[in-house]
Design a protein around this motif. Sequence first.
Motif, mmCIF file in Angstrom:
data_model
loop_
_atom_site.group_PDB
_atom_site.id
_atom_site.type_symbol
_atom_site.label_atom_id
_atom_site.label_comp_id
_atom_site.label_asym_id
_atom_site.label_seq_id
_atom_site.Cartn_x
_atom_site.Cartn_y
_atom_site.Cartn_z
ATOM 1 N N ARG A 194 1.949 20.167 8.347
ATOM 2 C CA ARG A 194 1.327 20.648 7.112
ATOM 3 C C ARG A 194 0.997 19.509 6.159
ATOM 4 O O ARG A 194 -0.084 19.493 5.550
ATOM 5 C CB ARG A 194 2.280 21.637 6.439
ATOM 6 C CG ARG A 194 1.799 22.188 5.094
ATOM 7 C CD ARG A 194 2.692 23.327 4.632
ATOM 8 N NE ARG A 194 4.092 22.940 4.622
ATOM 9 C CZ ARG A 194 4.706 22.349 3.594
ATOM 10 N NH1 ARG A 194 4.024 22.086 2.484
ATOM 11 N NH2 ARG A 194 5.980 22.051 3.661
ATOM 12 N N LEU A 195 1.903 18.540 6.019
ATOM 13 C CA LEU A 195 1.746 17.498 5.008
ATOM 14 C C LEU A 195 1.106 16.224 5.542
ATOM 15 O O LEU A 195 0.469 15.494 4.786
ATOM 16 C CB LEU A 195 3.121 17.148 4.415
ATOM 17 C CG LEU A 195 3.869 18.296 3.742
ATOM 18 C CD1 LEU A 195 5.276 17.849 3.353
ATOM 19 C CD2 LEU A 195 3.105 18.789 2.512
ATOM 20 N N ALA A 196 1.323 15.926 6.829
ATOM 21 C CA ALA A 196 0.816 14.688 7.420
ATOM 22 C C ALA A 196 0.229 15.006 8.791
ATOM 23 O O ALA A 196 0.821 14.685 9.825
ATOM 24 C CB ALA A 196 1.949 13.661 7.526
ATOM 25 N N PRO A 197 -0.933 15.637 8.829
ATOM 26 C CA PRO A 197 -1.443 16.207 10.078
ATOM 27 C C PRO A 197 -1.767 15.184 11.176
ATOM 28 O O PRO A 197 -1.856 15.560 12.340
ATOM 29 C CB PRO A 197 -2.707 16.953 9.633
ATOM 30 C CG PRO A 197 -3.078 16.351 8.314
ATOM 31 C CD PRO A 197 -1.803 15.942 7.676
ATOM 32 N N SER A 222 -3.674 10.973 5.187
ATOM 33 C CA SER A 222 -4.553 10.111 5.983
ATOM 34 C C SER A 222 -3.787 9.212 6.951
ATOM 35 O O SER A 222 -4.401 8.515 7.747
ATOM 36 C CB SER A 222 -5.404 9.230 5.059
ATOM 37 O OG SER A 222 -4.581 8.390 4.274
ATOM 38 N N ALA A 223 -2.466 9.210 6.878
ATOM 39 C CA ALA A 223 -1.666 8.306 7.702
ATOM 40 C C ALA A 223 -1.798 8.639 9.180
ATOM 41 O O ALA A 223 -1.790 9.806 9.566
ATOM 42 C CB ALA A 223 -0.201 8.374 7.284
ATOM 43 N N ASP A 224 -1.931 7.595 9.973
ATOM 44 C CA ASP A 224 -1.959 7.734 11.434
ATOM 45 C C ASP A 224 -0.838 6.853 11.963
ATOM 46 O O ASP A 224 -1.025 5.675 12.224
ATOM 47 C CB ASP A 224 -3.323 7.297 11.974
ATOM 48 C CG ASP A 224 -3.424 7.456 13.488
ATOM 49 O OD1 ASP A 224 -2.495 8.049 14.084
ATOM 50 O OD2 ASP A 224 -4.398 6.974 14.077
ATOM 51 N N ARG A 225 0.305 7.434 12.123
ATOM 52 C CA ARG A 225 1.515 6.660 12.390
ATOM 53 C C ARG A 225 2.444 7.469 13.285
ATOM 54 O O ARG A 225 2.384 8.698 13.294
ATOM 55 C CB ARG A 225 2.205 6.333 11.058
ATOM 56 C CG ARG A 225 3.530 5.592 11.172
ATOM 57 C CD ARG A 225 3.997 5.122 9.826
ATOM 58 N NE ARG A 225 5.311 4.501 9.901
ATOM 59 C CZ ARG A 225 5.881 3.849 8.904
ATOM 60 N NH1 ARG A 225 5.248 3.718 7.752
ATOM 61 N NH2 ARG A 225 7.083 3.318 9.036
ATOM 62 N N GLY A 285 6.179 4.306 4.155
ATOM 63 C CA GLY A 285 6.181 5.442 5.069
ATOM 64 C C GLY A 285 7.579 5.893 5.410
ATOM 65 O O GLY A 285 7.856 7.102 5.514
ATOM 66 N N HIS A 286 8.462 4.939 5.563
ATOM 67 C CA HIS A 286 9.854 5.249 5.877
ATOM 68 C C HIS A 286 10.499 6.027 4.727
ATOM 69 O O HIS A 286 11.233 7.004 4.940
ATOM 70 C CB HIS A 286 10.604 3.942 6.124
ATOM 71 C CG HIS A 286 11.774 4.077 7.030
ATOM 72 N ND1 HIS A 286 12.969 4.608 6.604
ATOM 73 C CD2 HIS A 286 11.947 3.749 8.333
ATOM 74 C CE1 HIS A 286 13.826 4.592 7.606
ATOM 75 N NE2 HIS A 286 13.234 4.078 8.666
ATOM 76 N N ARG A 287 10.228 5.577 3.500
ATOM 77 C CA ARG A 287 10.774 6.276 2.323
ATOM 78 C C ARG A 287 10.248 7.709 2.262
ATOM 79 O O ARG A 287 10.980 8.630 1.898
ATOM 80 C CB ARG A 287 10.404 5.509 1.048
ATOM 81 C CG ARG A 287 11.101 4.167 0.922
ATOM 82 C CD ARG A 287 10.559 3.371 -0.261
ATOM 83 N NE ARG A 287 10.885 4.028 -1.515
ATOM 84 C CZ ARG A 287 12.004 3.803 -2.191
ATOM 85 N NH1 ARG A 287 12.893 2.938 -1.742
ATOM 86 N NH2 ARG A 287 12.235 4.413 -3.329
ATOM 87 N N GLN A 330 0.835 -1.192 0.000
ATOM 88 C CA GLN A 330 0.000 0.000 0.000
ATOM 89 C C GLN A 330 0.880 1.257 0.000
ATOM 90 O O GLN A 330 1.842 1.351 0.760
ATOM 91 C CB GLN A 330 -0.890 0.019 1.245
ATOM 92 C CG GLN A 330 -1.991 -1.016 1.217
ATOM 93 C CD GLN A 330 -3.010 -0.734 0.126
ATOM 94 O OE1 GLN A 330 -3.422 0.393 -0.096
ATOM 95 N NE2 GLN A 330 -3.391 -1.785 -0.595
ATOM 96 N N PRO A 331 0.577 2.223 -0.867
ATOM 97 C CA PRO A 331 1.354 3.466 -0.842
ATOM 98 C C PRO A 331 1.092 4.236 0.444
ATOM 99 O O PRO A 331 0.055 4.061 1.089
ATOM 100 C CB PRO A 331 0.830 4.222 -2.072
ATOM 101 C CG PRO A 331 -0.547 3.675 -2.298
ATOM 102 C CD PRO A 331 -0.492 2.237 -1.876
ATOM 103 N N PHE A 332 2.062 5.044 0.822
ATOM 104 C CA PHE A 332 1.920 5.858 2.022
ATOM 105 C C PHE A 332 1.218 7.156 1.654
ATOM 106 O O PHE A 332 1.689 7.918 0.799
ATOM 107 C CB PHE A 332 3.304 6.160 2.615
ATOM 108 C CG PHE A 332 3.245 6.993 3.875
ATOM 109 C CD1 PHE A 332 2.886 6.430 5.081
ATOM 110 C CD2 PHE A 332 3.552 8.347 3.845
ATOM 111 C CE1 PHE A 332 2.835 7.183 6.242
ATOM 112 C CE2 PHE A 332 3.513 9.116 4.996
ATOM 113 C CZ PHE A 332 3.153 8.529 6.198
ATOM 114 N N ASP A 333 0.070 7.401 2.271
ATOM 115 C CA ASP A 333 -0.684 8.626 2.040
ATOM 116 C C ASP A 333 -0.510 9.527 3.263
ATOM 117 O O ASP A 333 -1.151 9.295 4.298
ATOM 118 C CB ASP A 333 -2.155 8.311 1.813
ATOM 119 C CG ASP A 333 -2.994 9.568 1.597
ATOM 120 O OD1 ASP A 333 -2.405 10.658 1.409
ATOM 121 O OD2 ASP A 333 -4.229 9.470 1.629
ATOM 122 N N PRO A 334 0.333 10.528 3.194
ATOM 123 C CA PRO A 334 0.596 11.347 4.384
ATOM 124 C C PRO A 334 -0.642 12.049 4.927
ATOM 125 O O PRO A 334 -0.758 12.253 6.135
ATOM 126 C CB PRO A 334 1.659 12.344 3.911
ATOM 127 C CG PRO A 334 1.580 12.340 2.420
ATOM 128 C CD PRO A 334 1.119 10.980 2.030
#
Length: 316
Positions: free
Chosen positions: A129-132, A102-105, A292-294, A96-100
């Motif tokens: 700003r990018l991954a709230p 919507s990501a909860d990480r 996500g790491h990338r 799965q691609p990382f979507d900043p």
Amino acid sequence: MKRADRHPLDDALLDVKLLRFLEVLYSTRRLARAAEQLGQSAPTVSIWLNQLRDALKDPLFVRTPSGMLPTPRAEQLMPSVREALRVLRSLNAEPQPFDPLSADRVFRVCITDGGMLTLLPHVLASLRRLAPQVQLEVIKLGPDAGTLLESGEADLAIGLVPELDTGFYQQALFDQVWVCLVNPEHPRVRNRLDCEAYAREGHIEISLGTGHRMLAAALERAQIRRKVFLEMPVYLGVPAIVSSSDLIATMPSRTGHSLARSFGLNLFPCPVPVPPFTVKQYWHERFHHDAGHRWLRGLVQELFLEGSSLRSDTSP
């Protein structure tokens, strides 16, 4: 694999092609149609059906005028068969691609206290700003950085960690030289700071980290013994002390420029020839391909890499 290492049920595992055949035959109710969908001959799928009957000790499908109808045992097996195939198919699926957005990480970063002052605010502002929904946990960069990166307790280390080698990636970000912070009202150091004045004046020593060892080695080579009146483990509090005393603080340039700007202090190049060093980001090869790491590494690169992206990753 030695026989003793095998699970007792390994020999009873069904071939994946038989599970796929069972699924198709259950849907089509026709051997010929199942063979066509699977790209096999009719004799082949007949052999497969017999193998299944032998393995599962049940006829599974019975011929009728309306087709091959499943037995109760086949009906009972189908949910498990479909779930097993779903799991197996998921193994081949694209990650799965990382979507900043919507990501909860939680990202965990090892960083020096100087980096907390100068780098962390930029990282946090970009994350907000990018991954709230992403959370950031900061760990003081220390000798356990390699262990934390390998175990996954930390995602990145940012700083100078020369002991990290086998199993780790690294990317150069920017170079650091050495500077001195001085009170603008210093009674003796006004417009310049030479080696003679540096050796004569009192100093604050930041006593931890690779940078401290580099500075100490350079002072020894230059045969300069500083008068250290205050020893501190971190940079926190250094600006207040410099601005209220005649003590000099020697530190890497990025931290020095930031503190001088924020607190109105004078900044001079360090008169002692201390070798510059390169700040890098480090990560373990276990997480090199994690989406996500990338993304996080790309963010750090975008924020701090000097000279665009001409420098490339160094593999383990």
